[in-house]
Every structure is written in C-alpha cells, then in structure tokens.
Write an enzyme that holds these catalytic residues in place. Sequence first.
Site, PDB file in Angstrom:
ATOM      1  N   LYS A   1       1.961  10.541 -14.704  1.00  0.00           N
ATOM      2  CA  LYS A   1       3.105   9.778 -15.194  1.00  0.00           C
ATOM      3  C   LYS A   1       4.008  10.706 -16.016  1.00  0.00           C
ATOM      4  O   LYS A   1       3.517  11.671 -16.601  1.00  0.00           O
ATOM      5  CB  LYS A   1       2.626   8.611 -16.063  1.00  0.00           C
ATOM      6  CG  LYS A   1       1.609   7.689 -15.413  1.00  0.00           C
ATOM      7  CD  LYS A   1       2.211   6.832 -14.321  1.00  0.00           C
ATOM      8  CE  LYS A   1       1.155   5.869 -13.767  1.00  0.00           C
ATOM      9  NZ  LYS A   1       1.710   4.966 -12.745  1.00  0.00           N
TER      10      LYS A   1
ATOM     11  N   HIS B   1      -7.205   1.635  -2.801  1.00  0.00           N
ATOM     12  CA  HIS B   1      -7.022   0.888  -4.046  1.00  0.00           C
ATOM     13  C   HIS B   1      -7.452  -0.562  -3.836  1.00  0.00           C
ATOM     14  O   HIS B   1      -7.070  -1.198  -2.851  1.00  0.00           O
ATOM     15  CB  HIS B   1      -5.556   0.950  -4.477  1.00  0.00           C
ATOM     16  CG  HIS B   1      -5.163   2.283  -5.016  1.00  0.00           C
ATOM     17  ND1 HIS B   1      -4.787   2.477  -6.325  1.00  0.00           N
ATOM     18  CD2 HIS B   1      -5.116   3.510  -4.433  1.00  0.00           C
ATOM     19  CE1 HIS B   1      -4.506   3.756  -6.522  1.00  0.00           C
ATOM     20  NE2 HIS B   1      -4.694   4.398  -5.381  1.00  0.00           N
TER      21      HIS B   1
ATOM     22  N   HIS C   1      -3.157   4.459  -0.611  1.00  0.00           N
ATOM     23  CA  HIS C   1      -2.543   3.540  -1.570  1.00  0.00           C
ATOM     24  C   HIS C   1      -2.066   2.297  -0.825  1.00  0.00           C
ATOM     25  O   HIS C   1      -1.641   2.384   0.326  1.00  0.00           O
ATOM     26  CB  HIS C   1      -1.371   4.210  -2.295  1.00  0.00           C
ATOM     27  CG  HIS C   1      -0.973   3.490  -3.546  1.00  0.00           C
ATOM     28  ND1 HIS C   1      -0.223   2.327  -3.522  1.00  0.00           N
ATOM     29  CD2 HIS C   1      -1.239   3.743  -4.856  1.00  0.00           C
ATOM     30  CE1 HIS C   1      -0.037   1.913  -4.768  1.00  0.00           C
ATOM     31  NE2 HIS C   1      -0.648   2.752  -5.595  1.00  0.00           N
TER      32      HIS C   1
END
Length: 475
Positions: free
Chosen positions: A175, A327, A294
């Site tokens: 991030k 995920h 993802h």
Amino acid sequence: MAPKTETKAGAGFKAGVKDYRLTYYTPDYQVKDTDILAAFRMTPQPGVPPEECGAAVAAESSTGTWTTVWTDGLTSLDRYKGRCYDLEPVKGEENQYIAYVAYPLDLFEEGSVTNLFTSIVGNVFGFKALRALRLEDLRISVAYAKTFQGPPHGIEVERDKLNKYGRPLLGCTIKPKLGLSAKNYGRAVYECLRGGLDFTKDDENVNSQPFMRWRDRFLFVAEAIYKSQAETGEIKGHYLNATAATCEAMLQRAQCAKELGVPIIMHDYLTGGWTANTSLAHYCRDHGLLLHIHRAMHAVIDRQKNHGMHFRVLAKSLRMSGGDHLHSGTVVGKLEGEREVTLGFVDLMRDDFIEKDRARGIYFTQDWVLLPGVMPVASGGIHVWHMPALVEIFGDDACLQFGGGTLGHPWGNAPGAAANRIACEACVQARNEGRHLAREGGDVIRAACKWSPELAAACEVWKEIKFEFETIDTL
C-alpha cells in the site's frame, strides 16, 4: 406456372407456444453420475407457478426457447435438454424455491469453464418470469472434472517449492495500492520480506500504469526478493500481477517473471476472464510458476442473497480454470463472510472429496478426483489481534495477508512483518500444545508481546479496531 404449395403441420411438429413445464419439468428423473447438477435460488414473479419457472430455467440454460421450433425434430431433446428434477421451498422466505437442474454432460465443451458458465448462467438470469435468480451451487461430475488441468501445482507442491511447512503462509499487499514509483515499490517489498513475511503482493488494480510500468516493477521487485532471500535464508515471493489488456500481453508478463526466476505471479480471474485465466494456468504449469488468484469484482456477482452467483460457485470455477491461491474472505476482517459458509467453500477449494452439508451451504457432494487443491487467502482488514482466530479457522493450509496490518505498523514495514510472523508462530505453538485459540488467543498474543517489542507496538495500535456488521449473505 409454378405449382401451388400447401403448408401443413407435420405429425411431429405443432407450431406455437407451450408451457416449459410440459417438456423440462421432470420430477421422476433419475440423476446420472455424469450429469452436471445446479441448485438455483429462484423467486418467481407473482402468479407464475414454481414448476413453470424451474422448467424455464432448465430450458433457457440448455436447449429451449420461447416457442416450439421445427428443428427440435432434428435432434433428441431427451438426450440434450436440461431438466428441473426437484423444487424445494426456502424456509422463512415467501415464494422462493431451490430449483435443482440436471444438465447432460454432452452440453459442455471439455475443459472449458467459459463454455460451462455461458450455458448455465449466460442468458437465463434476465428472464422476465423470474423476479430473481441465484446459482447457489454446482455439482461437477467426475467425468467432466477430469477434462480440466486445474491448479498449476497445488498446495503440497507449493510447500515443497517454498520449503515451508507446519504453519500458515504470511503475506502483505503493498500500500498505497496506486501511486508508488517502481523503485519505492521494490523498497516496500524488500522491507516486508526481510521482516519475516513469505510473500508480498501487487494489489488487484496494479497493472502497467503511467506511474509504474510493469517491467520496471518486475525488475525492482525481483531485486527485493533476491536481496531478502540472501539476508534471511528463506525462499521469498511476490505476486506479480500479470493481468493485462490482452492475453498476449498477459503471457508476455508471465514470461518475463519466469526469466527473472521469481516463484509466483498473479491474475485477476474474474475481470481477466476464465479463458485468459486457464491459458495462464497452463503456462504456469509448464514453466514452474505458482499462480495467485485475486477475485476482484466477485461481490458484484455474489453479494446479494437472492440474485447472482454464490462465491462457492466462483471458487469451483477457479479450481477448474486453475490457480494455486484464491482470496476467500477472512470471517473476522473488513470483508463479507459468514464463518460456516466461508469454511464450506474453503473445503471445496482445498479438499479432494466434500460431502453434501446444507448447514455450510454445500448442496451437492463433490469429488474433485485428480485436481490439486487451492490454498485459501484470508485478506482484508486483518491485524495481529486476529491471528488466533485466523489460525483456528483456516489451519495451516492458508495464506494470511496483512496489508495495512503490516505497513501500518508505527515503526515501519519490517517491524510490522516481524510482528505478524511472531504472532503467527506463537499461535501455532499454542495450538500444537493443545491450547484453545478461540478462548485463549488473547492471552497467547499478550504473552508473546512480553518478548517482542514489534508485536507489542502493533497490539497497541490496533487494540480497538473491529469490523462488526451484520452479514448480508447468510444461509
């Protein structure tokens, strides 16, 4: 003069519209082992009989259309049609049913998730006679499952490649997800990996933007991986996102990752598409790359209880299409996920054989035969105080992703990574000693804080952080 011709209805064909249930509702049908089975949560429009709606779902997702056509006589509908073979009222819901539909195996192209879902969910969800429709589960027959490669490697092979056993794997999403330069991005990766994490990760929307082109990112990340491996003596990885505008560009990025010698790449399988994902999974199997998946966009499809597809169906699609990680929600973090429902589809991802269990939302017994397992990834709003619950819920065969829970540490990325590694190993040790993490997890973390200042600082920062909202998608 041309002779006059007279059109007559043939003995086997009568033009017009007839109820779907006359052909496609077959409650006496005996399900075959080779059939693909589907469970739809179906809400008919007022005044429409459930038998007609269930038959319409079977028809419009297989051989039927709105009117009788003469070409029906050129094939065998009994061989190829879908059949609604059971209707089950949903408890506590008015005018809502579970419609069970069986599809013959011959309706689907071998090894094609794209074709399977184009048929079953491609058209029928817009049908006017239905107020809402949701695909709750699929039973993939053994005969059809064997036509798929599935995950490139699977859980056991991944552990052997990484030489890591007996605990969950630990990761971190870098991030801010957008805006870093490639060099600063690589620096963040290095700090997390040297601090004790096994993996770092591109966020789902990191592709090749003007602020950080993909090749620059790949090079700086590879440098970070090799440097951290040299310092720690452990195998490290970063999920390099190969998702691209075209399949050709995607495979070019995968090839670059292979040539750099990194162990794992990543793909956004729903936005990228099943065809692209299957192609990438085959490339990864052939070239020794692990594939992290993802699920970006999944909540658009699966979050509403009455319409769309449940995530357990999307998870099954990924196991067929191919991916080593997926995920799966956290149960305890910031993202939607009820415990029993989540554990149900986690088992569908990891295990070879899963029994029907309606208490966990599993409508059919599923036998995956030869397909390797997929490692669930718990990610989204988790931190060190969640570690006991995560270890207790997911066990060892999972990857726990702490993004903000690593990078938000007051002392920096490496101490944040160390805090997560120490918390994980403390919880695993306590579990192995027979302690009950659900009851004693807080005590385990507090005891570890006494000898780990990194963990103590993390616990102080996030001691009041909780995500307590009512779950929307319940059984």
